[in-house]
Design a protein around this motif. Structure first.
Motif, PDB file in Angstrom:
ATOM      1  N   ILE A 153       0.759  -1.450   0.238  1.00  0.00           N
ATOM      2  CA  ILE A 153       0.064   0.537   0.150  1.00  0.00           C
ATOM      3  C   ILE A 153       0.452   1.602  -0.245  1.00  0.00           C
ATOM      4  O   ILE A 153       1.693   1.860   0.350  1.00  0.00           O
ATOM      5  N   PRO A 225      -4.691   6.255  -0.357  1.00  0.00           N
ATOM      6  CA  PRO A 225      -4.490   4.371   0.438  1.00  0.00           C
ATOM      7  C   PRO A 225      -4.136   3.932  -1.448  1.00  0.00           C
ATOM      8  O   PRO A 225      -6.086   3.426  -1.640  1.00  0.00           O
ATOM      9  N   ILE A 226      -3.401   3.775  -1.733  1.00  0.00           N
ATOM     10  CA  ILE A 226      -3.429   3.171  -2.900  1.00  0.00           C
ATOM     11  C   ILE A 226      -3.169   1.537  -2.988  1.00  0.00           C
ATOM     12  O   ILE A 226      -1.521   1.409  -2.559  1.00  0.00           O
ATOM     13  N   HIS A 227      -3.841   0.583  -3.815  1.00  0.00           N
ATOM     14  CA  HIS A 227      -2.976  -0.711  -3.708  1.00  0.00           C
ATOM     15  C   HIS A 227      -2.203  -0.930  -4.722  1.00  0.00           C
ATOM     16  O   HIS A 227      -2.828  -0.977  -5.793  1.00  0.00           O
ATOM     17  N   THR A 228      -1.611  -2.465  -4.669  1.00  0.00           N
ATOM     18  CA  THR A 228      -0.679  -2.237  -5.887  1.00  0.00           C
ATOM     19  C   THR A 228      -1.612  -4.194  -6.434  1.00  0.00           C
ATOM     20  O   THR A 228      -0.888  -3.817  -7.298  1.00  0.00           O
ATOM     21  N   ASP A 229      -2.111  -4.434  -5.481  1.00  0.00           N
ATOM     22  CA  ASP A 229      -2.926  -5.534  -6.092  1.00  0.00           C
ATOM     23  C   ASP A 229      -3.927  -5.120  -6.663  1.00  0.00           C
ATOM     24  O   ASP A 229      -5.218  -4.479  -5.983  1.00  0.00           O
TER      25      ASP A 229
END
Lengths: 248, 248, 248, 248
Positions: A153, A225-229
């Motif tokens: 994240i 918040p950014i996720h890589t999934d």
């Protein structure tokens, strides 16, 4: 703490230099950034040729590659040792909603997260008060230890283009989204060949309360918040039902 | 139904031509693809120059740009009318786990989704049985009407590199993830300048049951729903608590 | 005899393929050409990255570099052994007068000459009768042994775009010159940035009898001997007088 | 008098900035140079996309193109009015003998000459005493009025890398030539693909008295007159005899 600074506007941009100036007063810094403007580079990696880091001055390296290349090389340790955290920016202009998909600035932070380092991407919603964004970053880093986020994240920070004293506060947001991008524009090729500029971004379509668009419009710093999934877990069930009907 | 076909390996690649061959037997097709290999292009857009679509043969156009440029232009309608659906691929090699972040093939499908069209990205986990992947796509499209997915979701399909008759079935999966990429490699610059190849992808770190890695290893076609909204909703609450402690 | 064939229009161009087809009936050929159109590349060499020769089919290699890179690599012997002579072309369009300074097709021949091989550059003054130009090349090579030229000299051949039977003959010519190139043209940048297409070539200024322009206008094949030594010997004396007046 | 300054090492290079500093004390200057190192660009023109001149500071513009593009645009008048003379350099390293064919610095001067302006290219045979070369240029320009050269001729100036006081004088020279360039060097592609660095320049083969190589080795400034007409007039007669034997 040693901080890697990257961006997508290139190493000569005002944004990254304002950020470096501010951070080096309290931290050990390493700046590794593209040798030219690479806006719109997204997470692209240079795979067909080697990339070359060139030392500009002490602690400053420019790379003939993408923002992702810069972070990848820097965290490989081949440029100038290891770092503890990555800040990407200050981007010239907002990275709101679907912008994050194309942004090289966000991608640089994502590469860092991907390689195991905490990371944040910072953008100024304009081109004037870069000091405001730098001060916001300093504030966030002061307290960074008290924040624990799952791996994978990263934080996407957008700062209104106003003096620091005029900020309303900070809001945690979700990404909004823009309307369909504008149509491609003819580039008037002198020999009449078809030639087009990719269409510019459109106005927001979803800028309702809770979105990053809404927060910055109201004068707040937006943190998403950014996720890589990128798996869409909610879609797995309907897909499962569909797939079961197949006789492969 | 009119289908746009794009990829990131370039218009001369075996994968895209095998796909076009298969699809044109039942559908009206339009192929718009990069003029060269753009693997690793991610969602990058060409913003500093116009891009030029060149007609190669009837229904085939090559573009001196990225996979995202190709889809953007094609859906702009400036090349050759509108389309109803986009298939990106057949990629030479897998797009599993974190590969999707860098993949131009997945990005082409994402751009389509972004511009309002249903889209799927198809990759062959190898370089031999492209016909198998083409047949899987035909099968999925046959039944496409019975599938309803929310806007903003696309399908990432990976097909084992075996004859069609040896496929075990289809599994709906989540993205796994790879280990940290390998270190950058010196490119032996003749004048001794620092020059590095970006490190290659590593083996999977999370290839447990339920992941796309696991499905293809077991001989199944893997379909992962991907969303274009990268907000990590679960992380909003802890972030909110953290932010509230700030005195901006 | 083994002949290297290169060009600047790229390996997919009709011109180079028509030439290769014709030559391989009597000679052993090796085709090494750019992977895309590199018109206007002049003698540029790729120095900031490695170049990659890729085998397309037997005897055909495409290179992600300039025409000069192609010849340099091929004559280095790293692609597929050595050759005895180099033919560059058939260029799509004329290379007359000052065109030769910018032409990648002429540059490829110059690189060959530079590396010690006899070389000729062939251009079709149009886009139709490539077979005519190929037949002219065959004719010239038939008799090549009876021609002895000093090292450092290459032949620039321009062929009128007519059926072979309509050629008037061959003329040995000097380079004419064009008028000053046309002005740069605005490319209508969508965000209003200054952006210009380099101006197109102008009509000939000196196309008098004896020039290459004149020969092709009259229906003759034009052959101009070109040297790689760009010293202007006639200017040495006035310069000498001038320099002697200096008190450095 | 207004002087256009260009180069091929890029607008950030020490050489061009030393030159601009010196010239602006006596002349009105305009600097238009590539945004990055374009060594080896020769006379290449950018024809497949527009080029963008960006104002850096007053009188300084960087262009995302070749040295030839820079001069072409500047003399088109679309950047910032007209100029009277063009100086290209100070190049980092020599441009001697056959170097001039590949040099972007010499090409920039050639483009100027081609567009009707007097032009000189200046190179430092080393990387230290750029001030020496700048002083030589000032000296030459002082007396420029007393020199009349035919149109189509430019001066290629190479300056030994020593303090100004140690220069032996000026010599008018012819171009020497180097030995065949060194072989291409493997770039150790991580996936084993053939990938080569173009071979470096070799030592001089002809550096005898009268050549530019000889002059700078002896400590003299070398000035070679270069012409843009590449016809080899001496070769016309033997060619004529050869051609007459043809029965086309």
């Amino acid at each position: 703490m040693r901080i890697l600074i990257a961006n997508d506007d290139g190493i000569d941009a005002v944004g990254i230099n304002t950020l470096a100036q501010a951070l080096q007063e309290q931290y050990d810094i390493l700046v590794v950034a593209p040798d030219r403007n690479r806006s719109g580079a997204s997470n692209s990696l240079t795979l067909t040729r080697p990339v070359q880091p060139t030392k500009v001055t002490d602690k400053y390296y420019r790379v003939d590659g993408t923002p992702t290349d810069c972070v990848n090389l820097a965290l490989s340790g081949v440029i100038d040792g290891q770092v503890d955290l990555v800040v990407s920016g200050i981007n010239h202009g907002a990275n709101l909603g679907d912008d994050v998909i194309y942004s090289g600035t966000v991608a640089a932070a994502m590469e860092a997260r991907h390689l195991g380092q905490p990371a944040l991407a910072v953008s100024l919603v304009g081109n004037t008060y870069f000091e405001t964004a730098a001060e916001v970053v300093m504030k966030l880093l002061d307290d960074a230890k008290s924040l624990t986020l799952a791996p994978g994240i990263l934080l996407n920070v957008n700062v209104p283009d106003v003096p620091y004293s005029e900020l309303k506060g900070i809001k945690v947001t979700r990404l909004g989204y823009r309307q369909r991008a504008q149509e491609a524009i003819s580039a008037q090729h002198p020999r009449g060949l078809p030639s087009f500029w990719i269409g510019a971004l459109s106005e927001p379509h979803d800028a309702s309360e809770g979105t990053d668009f809404h927060a910055v419009q109201e004068g707040y710093v937006s943190i998403t918040p950014i996720h890589t999934d990128m798996t869409c877990y909610e879609a797995k069930q309907p897909l499962d039902a569909w797939v079961r009907s197949f006789d492969l």
